[in-house]
Design an enzyme around this catalytic site. Structure first.
Site, PDB file in Angstrom:
ATOM      1  N   ASP A 146    -109.394 -82.277  41.024  1.00  0.00           N
ATOM      2  CA  ASP A 146    -110.632 -81.801  41.744  1.00  0.00           C
ATOM      3  C   ASP A 146    -112.006 -82.118  41.053  1.00  0.00           C
ATOM      4  O   ASP A 146    -113.057 -81.838  41.537  1.00  0.00           O
ATOM      5  CB  ASP A 146    -110.589 -79.999  41.621  1.00  0.00           C
ATOM      6  N   HIS A 161    -103.382 -87.847  38.546  1.00  0.00           N
ATOM      7  CA  HIS A 161    -103.193 -87.814  39.878  1.00  0.00           C
ATOM      8  C   HIS A 161    -104.126 -88.362  40.882  1.00  0.00           C
ATOM      9  O   HIS A 161    -104.289 -88.015  41.886  1.00  0.00           O
ATOM     10  CB  HIS A 161    -102.696 -86.511  40.443  1.00  0.00           C
TER      11      HIS A 161
HETATM   12  N1  APR Z   1    -105.250 -69.420  33.314  1.00  0.00           N
HETATM   13  C1  APR Z   1    -104.216 -69.971  32.764  1.00  0.00           C
HETATM   14  N2  APR Z   1    -103.275 -70.571  33.414  1.00  0.00           N
HETATM   15  C2  APR Z   1    -103.182 -70.171  34.841  1.00  0.00           C
HETATM   16  C3  APR Z   1    -104.101 -69.215  35.345  1.00  0.00           C
HETATM   17  C4  APR Z   1    -105.433 -69.368  34.626  1.00  0.00           C
HETATM   18  N3  APR Z   1    -106.238 -68.636  35.225  1.00  0.00           N
HETATM   19  N4  APR Z   1    -103.793 -69.295  36.594  1.00  0.00           N
HETATM   20  C5  APR Z   1    -102.770 -69.767  37.025  1.00  0.00           C
HETATM   21  N5  APR Z   1    -102.303 -70.498  35.818  1.00  0.00           N
HETATM   22  C6  APR Z   1    -100.991 -71.102  35.630  1.00  0.00           C
HETATM   23  C7  APR Z   1     -99.878 -70.587  36.436  1.00  0.00           C
HETATM   24  O1  APR Z   1     -99.149 -69.558  35.759  1.00  0.00           O
HETATM   25  C8  APR Z   1     -98.903 -71.733  36.420  1.00  0.00           C
HETATM   26  O2  APR Z   1     -98.113 -71.798  35.471  1.00  0.00           O
HETATM   27  O3  APR Z   1    -101.225 -72.473  35.937  1.00  0.00           O
HETATM   28  C9  APR Z   1    -100.027 -72.872  36.254  1.00  0.00           C
HETATM   29  C10 APR Z   1    -100.262 -73.705  37.802  1.00  0.00           C
HETATM   30  O4  APR Z   1     -98.872 -74.540  38.162  1.00  0.00           O
HETATM   31  P1  APR Z   1     -98.886 -75.322  39.340  1.00  0.00           P
HETATM   32  O5  APR Z   1     -99.492 -74.506  40.501  1.00  0.00           O
HETATM   33  O6  APR Z   1     -97.398 -75.945  39.271  1.00  0.00           O
HETATM   34  O7  APR Z   1     -99.753 -76.755  39.113  1.00  0.00           O
HETATM   35  P2  APR Z   1     -99.639 -77.821  38.107  1.00  0.00           P
HETATM   36  O8  APR Z   1     -98.772 -77.515  37.021  1.00  0.00           O
HETATM   37  O9  APR Z   1    -101.048 -78.484  37.746  1.00  0.00           O
HETATM   38  O10 APR Z   1     -98.798 -78.793  39.162  1.00  0.00           O
HETATM   39  C11 APR Z   1     -98.553 -80.053  38.722  1.00  0.00           C
HETATM   40  O11 APR Z   1     -97.700 -80.771  41.077  1.00  0.00           O
HETATM   41  O12 APR Z   1     -98.053 -80.313  43.304  1.00  0.00           O
HETATM   42  C12 APR Z   1     -98.088 -81.153  42.314  1.00  0.00           C
HETATM   43  O13 APR Z   1     -99.698 -82.934  42.071  1.00  0.00           O
HETATM   44  C13 APR Z   1     -99.584 -81.650  41.893  1.00  0.00           C
HETATM   45  O14 APR Z   1    -100.703 -81.739  40.015  1.00  0.00           O
HETATM   46  C14 APR Z   1     -99.851 -80.918  40.566  1.00  0.00           C
HETATM   47  C15 APR Z   1     -98.672 -80.915  40.059  1.00  0.00           C
END
Ligand code: APR
Length: 246
Positions: A102, A117
């Site tokens: 983003d 990514h």
């Molecule tokens: N503060 C801290 N953590 C948070 C918050 C917040 N306000 N809101 C959500 N989270 C946590 C959630 O509990 C979760 O563990 O952020 C994490 C988001 O996890 P995902 O949605 O799986 O995202 P991410 O880990 O970045 O995914 C990795 O997967 O789909 C692919 O390419 C995509 O870059 C992405 C990769």
């Protein structure tokens, strides 16, 4: 909430590496992938975020990215992004690795985030690889074309099954190997190679901190798990670290 050990480490001269995931942007209004409101609950990644999906149905994939680019174009960094940019100025050696596409870390002032990514606001030609920053997407559901060679444009993000750009891999390896203090913030630690970075840093001697609103598969390996929203925790941590002890 924050241990004396962590405060003292941050008041010292650590080599800080921070790995962020979608959670750091949640408070900016960007939906995460696997949380309660997670994107993958509505869409199947293999249908819209893979090279095969794009070749099979480029219109659908562009429709999906057009939607995400329209959301991301208007969002703003939150205090978590800004605090990371401020931490960067406090340490001689500081690395930021992000899984997010983003661009919010750059908008918040982080100098050179390692974008594992890619970046959703950047596009490139499938044929001649010409890069396009923030193109004006044609309104209709057409597929944007390259003005140099006429090839199809694609978002400059890493799809499932694709490899991480070599430059990002080399820089992130250095950030993992040199870290004496490693933060994993707002990531579910599910997707490689990012998911193994915190553990490899810890095995290399780094003190490992995880910040998340809930525990993850990484939590058992962390030296400290700090529960909460990164947009609230990070400014509080920084104020404690920079507080002048009277
Ligand atoms: N503060 C801290 N953590 C948070 C918050 C917040 N306000 N809101 C959500 N989270 C946590 C959630 O509990 C979760 O563990 O952020 C994490 C988001 O996890 P995902 O949605 O799986 O995202 P991410 O880990 O970045 O995914 C990795 O997967 O789909 C692919 O390419 C995509 O870059 C992405 C990769």
């Amino acid at each position: 909430m924050f241990s004396d050990n962590l405060i003292n480490l941050l008041r010292g001269d650590p080599v800080v590496t921070i790995l962020t995931g979608a959670g750091i942007s949640a408070e900016s209004g960007v939906p995460t992938f696997r949380g309660e409101d997670g994107i993958w609950k509505k869409f199947k990644p293999e249908e819209i975020a893979s090279f095969d999906a794009f070749i099979r149905n480029p219109e659908l994939v562009w429709e999906w990215y057009r939607l995400r680019q329209s959301i991301i174009k208007d969002i703003k960094p939150n205090p978590g992004h800004y605090t990371i940019a401020e931490f960067e100025k406090m340490y001689k050696k500081f690395y930021l690795i992000t899984q997010n596409v983003d661009g919010l870390h750059t908008k918040a002032g982080s100098r050179e985030p390692i974008e594992l990514h890619g970046n959703i606001m950047r596009n490139r030609c499938m044929d001649c690889a010409k890069e396009y920053l923030e193109i004006e997407l044609p309104a209709e559901a057409a597929i944007p074309k390259c003005d140099a060679c006429g090839g199809m444009l694609r978002p400059d993000v890493v799809w499932f099954g694709e490899s991480i750009p070599m430059n990002a891999l080399i820089r992130s390896e250095k950030a993992v190997n040199e870290a004496t203090l490693f933060f994993s913030i707002g990531t579910s630690a599910q997707v490689q190679p990012a998911a193994s970075m915190p553990i490899r840093a810890k095995n290399g001697g780094a003190y490992l901190i995880e910040m998340n609103i809930e525990e993850t598969d990484l939590t058992p390996f962390a030296d400290e798990f700090i529960a909460g929203k990164s947009g609230e925790l990070l400014p509080e941590l920084k104020s404690l670290v920079t507080m002048i002890e009277n």
